[in-house]
Design a protein around this motif. Structure first.
Motif, PDB file in Angstrom:
ATOM      1  N   THR A  26       0.822  -1.209   0.000  1.00 44.41           N
ATOM      2  CA  THR A  26       0.000   0.000   0.000  1.00 44.41           C
ATOM      3  C   THR A  26       0.858   1.262   0.000  1.00 44.41           C
ATOM      4  O   THR A  26       0.483   2.271  -0.589  1.00 44.41           O
ATOM      5  N   ASN A  27       2.009   1.204   0.647  1.00 42.19           N
ATOM      6  CA  ASN A  27       2.863   2.389   0.800  1.00 42.19           C
ATOM      7  C   ASN A  27       4.041   2.415  -0.166  1.00 42.19           C
ATOM      8  O   ASN A  27       4.969   3.208   0.015  1.00 42.19           O
ATOM      9  N   GLY A  28       4.015   1.562  -1.163  1.00 39.81           N
ATOM     10  CA  GLY A  28       5.044   1.592  -2.199  1.00 39.81           C
ATOM     11  C   GLY A  28       6.429   1.200  -1.726  1.00 39.81           C
ATOM     12  O   GLY A  28       7.425   1.665  -2.282  1.00 39.81           O
ATOM     13  N   ILE A  29       6.502   0.366  -0.719  1.00 38.77           N
ATOM     14  CA  ILE A  29       7.797  -0.120  -0.237  1.00 38.77           C
ATOM     15  C   ILE A  29       8.099  -1.384  -1.029  1.00 38.77           C
ATOM     16  O   ILE A  29       7.616  -2.469  -0.711  1.00 38.77           O
ATOM     17  N   ASN A  30       8.876  -1.222  -2.087  1.00 39.69           N
ATOM     18  CA  ASN A  30       9.072  -2.309  -3.044  1.00 39.69           C
ATOM     19  C   ASN A  30      10.145  -3.308  -2.647  1.00 39.69           C
ATOM     20  O   ASN A  30      10.027  -4.490  -2.895  1.00 39.69           O
ATOM     21  N   ASP A  31      11.216  -2.837  -2.060  1.00 43.57           N
ATOM     22  CA  ASP A  31      12.331  -3.709  -1.705  1.00 43.57           C
ATOM     23  C   ASP A  31      12.101  -4.258  -0.303  1.00 43.57           C
ATOM     24  O   ASP A  31      12.795  -3.903   0.644  1.00 43.57           O
ATOM     25  N   PHE A  32      11.089  -5.118  -0.161  1.00 43.55           N
ATOM     26  CA  PHE A  32      10.703  -5.606   1.158  1.00 43.55           C
ATOM     27  C   PHE A  32      10.359  -7.084   1.090  1.00 43.55           C
ATOM     28  O   PHE A  32       9.629  -7.535   0.216  1.00 43.55           O
ATOM     29  N   GLU A  33      10.920  -7.825   2.041  1.00 46.17           N
ATOM     30  CA  GLU A  33      10.606  -9.240   2.190  1.00 46.17           C
ATOM     31  C   GLU A  33      10.494  -9.526   3.679  1.00 46.17           C
ATOM     32  O   GLU A  33      11.285  -9.009   4.473  1.00 46.17           O
ATOM     33  N   VAL A  34       9.518 -10.327   4.057  1.00 42.55           N
ATOM     34  CA  VAL A  34       9.332 -10.676   5.462  1.00 42.55           C
ATOM     35  C   VAL A  34       8.986 -12.157   5.568  1.00 42.55           C
ATOM     36  O   VAL A  34       8.304 -12.703   4.708  1.00 42.55           O
ATOM     37  N   LYS A  35       9.507 -12.770   6.627  1.00 41.81           N
ATOM     38  CA  LYS A  35       9.221 -14.183   6.889  1.00 41.81           C
ATOM     39  C   LYS A  35       8.981 -14.338   8.380  1.00 41.81           C
ATOM     40  O   LYS A  35       9.662 -13.714   9.193  1.00 41.81           O
ATOM     41  N   ALA A  36       8.011 -15.178   8.725  1.00 44.53           N
ATOM     42  CA  ALA A  36       7.743 -15.499  10.121  1.00 44.53           C
ATOM     43  C   ALA A  36       8.228 -16.912  10.400  1.00 44.53           C
ATOM     44  O   ALA A  36       8.030 -17.820   9.592  1.00 44.53           O
ATOM     45  N   THR A  37       8.864 -17.081  11.541  1.00 41.62           N
ATOM     46  CA  THR A  37       9.356 -18.404  11.923  1.00 41.62           C
ATOM     47  C   THR A  37       9.303 -18.557  13.435  1.00 41.62           C
ATOM     48  O   THR A  37       9.256 -17.571  14.173  1.00 41.62           O
ATOM     49  N   GLY A  38       9.308 -19.777  13.867  1.00 42.71           N
ATOM     50  CA  GLY A  38       9.370 -20.060  15.296  1.00 42.71           C
ATOM     51  C   GLY A  38      10.803 -19.978  15.803  1.00 42.71           C
ATOM     52  O   GLY A  38      11.754 -20.129  15.037  1.00 42.71           O
ATOM     53  N   VAL A  39      10.940 -19.771  17.083  1.00 45.89           N
ATOM     54  CA  VAL A  39      12.270 -19.623  17.671  1.00 45.89           C
ATOM     55  C   VAL A  39      13.104 -20.889  17.480  1.00 45.89           C
ATOM     56  O   VAL A  39      14.334 -20.818  17.372  1.00 45.89           O
ATOM     57  N   GLY A  40      12.469 -22.028  17.360  1.00 44.79           N
ATOM     58  CA  GLY A  40      13.199 -23.271  17.141  1.00 44.79           C
ATOM     59  C   GLY A  40      13.829 -23.389  15.767  1.00 44.79           C
ATOM     60  O   GLY A  40      14.774 -24.151  15.572  1.00 44.79           O
ATOM     61  N   ASN A  41      13.329 -22.619  14.799  1.00 45.22           N
ATOM     62  CA  ASN A  41      13.817 -22.705  13.414  1.00 45.22           C
ATOM     63  C   ASN A  41      14.610 -21.491  12.950  1.00 45.22           C
ATOM     64  O   ASN A  41      15.146 -21.511  11.849  1.00 45.22           O
ATOM     65  N   PHE A  42      14.682 -20.443  13.748  1.00 43.21           N
ATOM     66  CA  PHE A  42      15.279 -19.205  13.257  1.00 43.21           C
ATOM     67  C   PHE A  42      16.753 -19.350  12.883  1.00 43.21           C
ATOM     68  O   PHE A  42      17.234 -18.702  11.956  1.00 43.21           O
ATOM     69  N   ARG A  43      17.479 -20.225  13.552  1.00 44.15           N
ATOM     70  CA  ARG A  43      18.911 -20.410  13.250  1.00 44.15           C
ATOM     71  C   ARG A  43      19.139 -20.858  11.807  1.00 44.15           C
ATOM     72  O   ARG A  43      20.150 -20.529  11.212  1.00 44.15           O
TER      73      ARG A  43
END
Length: 102
Positions: A26-43
């Motif tokens: 919506t705000n034109g932030i094109n260079d953006f990537e996000v991922k959600a993970t559990g603390v057990g998998n973040f490494r």
């Protein structure tokens, strides 16, 4: 910018992740990537991201996660109120501050 959201199991951050994607689009932030993970998998994935944000429910693990992420990668905790309502404007301001060293 690539953001990794970490919570206890990755479920609640999935909601925040979707809101952040919508906000970026919506705000034109094109260079953006996000991922959600559990603390057990973040490494397994942390090296691929620029910023790590923790859900407030695991804020007690900030030092541990910061140690794994390394000194060159900012790690922070999303404010409980911002997390609860998915206040993406505040979350993006937090990310910008972390990346600029403020």
């Amino acid at each position: 910018m690539k953001v990794l959201l970490v919570c206890a199991g990755g479920m609640s951050t999935s909601i925040v992740m979707k809101k952040m994607r919508d906000y970026a689009k919506t705000n034109g932030i094109n260079d953006f990537e996000v991922k959600a993970t559990g603390v057990g998998n973040f490494r397994d994935v942390v090296d691929a991201y620029d910023v790590v944000l923790l859900g407030p429910q695991i804020s007690y693990r900030l030092d541990e996660i910061s140690g794994v992420a390394g000194k060159s990668k900012p790690v922070g905790v999303i404010a409980p109120a911002d997390y609860a309502i998915g206040n993406c404007q505040a979350i993006f301001q937090q990310i910008e501050g972390m990346l600029s060293g403020k």
